[in-house]
Design a protein around this motif. Structure first.
Motif, PDB file in Angstrom:
ATOM      1  N   ARG A  21      13.766  -4.600  -4.919  1.00  0.00           N
ATOM      2  CA  ARG A  21      14.213  -5.740  -4.100  1.00  0.00           C
ATOM      3  C   ARG A  21      15.317  -6.535  -4.793  1.00  0.00           C
ATOM      4  N   SER A  22      15.183  -6.706  -6.115  1.00  0.00           N
ATOM      5  CA  SER A  22      16.174  -7.502  -6.847  1.00  0.00           C
ATOM      6  C   SER A  22      17.337  -6.671  -7.375  1.00  0.00           C
ATOM      7  N   ALA A  23      17.150  -5.371  -7.522  1.00  0.00           N
ATOM      8  CA  ALA A  23      18.217  -4.493  -8.026  1.00  0.00           C
ATOM      9  C   ALA A  23      18.228  -3.206  -7.195  1.00  0.00           C
ATOM     10  N   PRO A  24      18.677  -3.288  -5.939  1.00  0.00           N
ATOM     11  CA  PRO A  24      18.584  -2.129  -5.046  1.00  0.00           C
ATOM     12  C   PRO A  24      19.431  -0.928  -5.467  1.00  0.00           C
ATOM     13  N   ARG A  25      20.449  -1.132  -6.279  1.00  0.00           N
ATOM     14  CA  ARG A  25      21.304  -0.012  -6.697  1.00  0.00           C
ATOM     15  C   ARG A  25      20.819   0.668  -7.984  1.00  0.00           C
ATOM     16  N   LEU A  26      19.840   0.081  -8.639  1.00  0.00           N
ATOM     17  CA  LEU A  26      19.320   0.651  -9.883  1.00  0.00           C
ATOM     18  C   LEU A  26      18.548   1.937  -9.579  1.00  0.00           C
ATOM     19  N   PRO A  27      18.938   3.062 -10.187  1.00  0.00           N
ATOM     20  CA  PRO A  27      18.177   4.300  -9.962  1.00  0.00           C
ATOM     21  C   PRO A  27      16.789   4.194 -10.585  1.00  0.00           C
ATOM     22  N   ALA A  28      15.791   4.674  -9.879  1.00  0.00           N
ATOM     23  CA  ALA A  28      14.401   4.559 -10.338  1.00  0.00           C
ATOM     24  C   ALA A  28      14.142   5.329 -11.625  1.00  0.00           C
ATOM     25  N   GLY A  83       0.820  -1.213   0.000  1.00  0.00           N
ATOM     26  CA  GLY A  83       0.000   0.000   0.000  1.00  0.00           C
ATOM     27  C   GLY A  83       0.853   1.263   0.000  1.00  0.00           C
ATOM     28  N   ASP A  84       1.937   1.241   0.798  1.00  0.00           N
ATOM     29  CA  ASP A  84       2.860   2.377   0.819  1.00  0.00           C
ATOM     30  C   ASP A  84       3.469   2.593  -0.562  1.00  0.00           C
ATOM     31  N   ALA A  85       3.851   1.505  -1.205  1.00  0.00           N
ATOM     32  CA  ALA A  85       4.450   1.591  -2.545  1.00  0.00           C
ATOM     33  C   ALA A  85       3.452   2.178  -3.541  1.00  0.00           C
ATOM     34  N   ALA A  86       2.190   1.763  -3.433  1.00  0.00           N
ATOM     35  CA  ALA A  86       1.164   2.285  -4.343  1.00  0.00           C
ATOM     36  C   ALA A  86       0.904   3.769  -4.091  1.00  0.00           C
ATOM     37  N   VAL A  87       0.853   4.157  -2.821  1.00  0.00           N
ATOM     38  CA  VAL A  87       0.614   5.573  -2.496  1.00  0.00           C
ATOM     39  C   VAL A  87       1.799   6.436  -2.928  1.00  0.00           C
ATOM     40  N   ASP A  88       3.022   5.956  -2.667  1.00  0.00           N
ATOM     41  CA  ASP A  88       4.205   6.686  -3.134  1.00  0.00           C
ATOM     42  C   ASP A  88       4.161   6.845  -4.653  1.00  0.00           C
ATOM     43  N   GLY A  89       3.786   5.770  -5.344  1.00  0.00           N
ATOM     44  CA  GLY A  89       3.683   5.832  -6.797  1.00  0.00           C
ATOM     45  C   GLY A  89       2.603   6.789  -7.259  1.00  0.00           C
ATOM     46  N   LEU A  90       1.480   6.793  -6.559  1.00  0.00           N
ATOM     47  CA  LEU A  90       0.391   7.699  -6.901  1.00  0.00           C
ATOM     48  C   LEU A  90       0.857   9.153  -6.778  1.00  0.00           C
ATOM     49  N   LEU A  91       1.517   9.468  -5.667  1.00  0.00           N
ATOM     50  CA  LEU A  91       2.021  10.838  -5.477  1.00  0.00           C
ATOM     51  C   LEU A  91       3.066  11.194  -6.535  1.00  0.00           C
ATOM     52  N   ALA A  92       3.986  10.279  -6.788  1.00  0.00           N
ATOM     53  CA  ALA A  92       5.016  10.518  -7.806  1.00  0.00           C
ATOM     54  C   ALA A  92       4.377  10.651  -9.188  1.00  0.00           C
ATOM     55  N   GLY A  93       3.333   9.872  -9.450  1.00  0.00           N
ATOM     56  CA  GLY A  93       2.634   9.950 -10.727  1.00  0.00           C
ATOM     57  C   GLY A  93       1.944  11.290 -10.925  1.00  0.00           C
ATOM     58  N   LEU A 123       8.631  10.716 -12.756  1.00  0.00           N
ATOM     59  CA  LEU A 123       8.035   9.663 -11.938  1.00  0.00           C
ATOM     60  C   LEU A 123       9.120   8.874 -11.208  1.00  0.00           C
ATOM     61  N   GLY A 124      10.140   8.447 -11.938  1.00  0.00           N
ATOM     62  CA  GLY A 124      11.228   7.686 -11.322  1.00  0.00           C
ATOM     63  C   GLY A 124      11.980   8.486 -10.277  1.00  0.00           C
ATOM     64  N   ALA A 125      12.291   9.730 -10.596  1.00  0.00           N
ATOM     65  CA  ALA A 125      13.023  10.580  -9.651  1.00  0.00           C
ATOM     66  C   ALA A 125      12.193  10.837  -8.394  1.00  0.00           C
ATOM     67  N   ALA A 126      10.910  11.097  -8.570  1.00  0.00           N
ATOM     68  CA  ALA A 126      10.043  11.379  -7.425  1.00  0.00           C
ATOM     69  C   ALA A 126       9.855  10.147  -6.557  1.00  0.00           C
ATOM     70  N   ILE A 127       9.670   8.988  -7.178  1.00  0.00           N
ATOM     71  CA  ILE A 127       9.446   7.788  -6.363  1.00  0.00           C
ATOM     72  C   ILE A 127      10.717   7.383  -5.627  1.00  0.00           C
ATOM     73  N   GLN A 128      11.866   7.597  -6.228  1.00  0.00           N
ATOM     74  CA  GLN A 128      13.116   7.297  -5.543  1.00  0.00           C
ATOM     75  C   GLN A 128      13.237   8.190  -4.308  1.00  0.00           C
ATOM     76  N   ARG A 129      12.871   9.428  -4.466  1.00  0.00           N
ATOM     77  CA  ARG A 129      12.937  10.360  -3.330  1.00  0.00           C
ATOM     78  C   ARG A 129      11.942   9.969  -2.246  1.00  0.00           C
ATOM     79  N   LEU A 130      10.735   9.577  -2.630  1.00  0.00           N
ATOM     80  CA  LEU A 130       9.719   9.175  -1.666  1.00  0.00           C
ATOM     81  C   LEU A 130      10.040   7.830  -1.007  1.00  0.00           C
ATOM     82  N   TYR A 131      10.730   6.969  -1.728  1.00  0.00           N
ATOM     83  CA  TYR A 131      11.009   5.614  -1.245  1.00  0.00           C
ATOM     84  C   TYR A 131      12.046   5.589  -0.130  1.00  0.00           C
ATOM     85  N   ARG A 132      12.886   6.592  -0.079  1.00  0.00           N
ATOM     86  CA  ARG A 132      13.942   6.612   0.950  1.00  0.00           C
ATOM     87  C   ARG A 132      13.416   6.721   2.330  1.00  0.00           C
TER      88      ARG A 132
END
Length: 151
Positions: free
Chosen positions: A88-95, A14-24, A142-151
């Motif tokens: 989870r499988s590629a933690p160093r990959l930038p979003a 749910g957190d991942a979906a909400v973070d994605g919604l905000l980033a979207g 979207l990728g930049a925003a979700i990376q920032r929110l995911y931290r």
């Protein structure tokens, strides 16, 4: 002086979906500004540009803007869940990288949908390069925003 560390909680789906919604929504705002700039430079009014996003029979600019942001948010929520899996499988990959790919996929979907339906005339009116750039811009933001929110 003592420093206190707060316990880290794992992010839920749910957190991942909400973070994605905000980033979207953030990505959708940036994309809308780009499309507005392109439309204004082509001689259209801001009302005409925003009304083009309203799927109704009598398009309204506010409805178009809200529809665009809602769709951007839904796609962002889907990306947020996908990012959680990928991270989870590629933690160093930038979003930003999967965001760019996601934006490219949305562009392809937009081209496919608008080419097969008469209701996609307004989107076909946007020059192809601008349609592609708008979607790529959405994906990067979207990728930049979700990376920032995911931290």
């Amino acid at each position: 002086m003592k420093t206190q560390t707060l316990p880290q909680t794992k992010q839920t789906w749910g957190d991942a979906a909400v973070d994605g919604l905000l980033a979207g929504v953030i990505g959708g705002l940036v994309m809308a500004v780009y499309v507005l700039a392109v439309g204004l430079s082509a001689g259209q009014t801001w009302q005409t540009v925003l009304a083009q996003f309203d799927p109704g029979a009598t398009p309204v600019p506010l409805t178009g803007a809200l529809t665009h942001l809602a769709v951007a948010g839904v796609y962002g929520a889907l990306f947020g869940v996908g990012w959680r899996l990928l991270h989870r499988s590629a933690p160093r990959l930038p979003a930003v990288v999967p965001g760019l790919v996601f934006g490219l996929g949305l562009w392809a979907l937009a081209v496919l949908v608008t080419s097969s339906r008469p209701s996609g005339e307004w989107l076909r009116a946007l020059p192809a390069v601008h349609l592609a750039l708008a979607h790529l811009l959405y994906g990067v933001v979207l990728g930049a925003a979700i990376q920032r929110l995911y931290r």
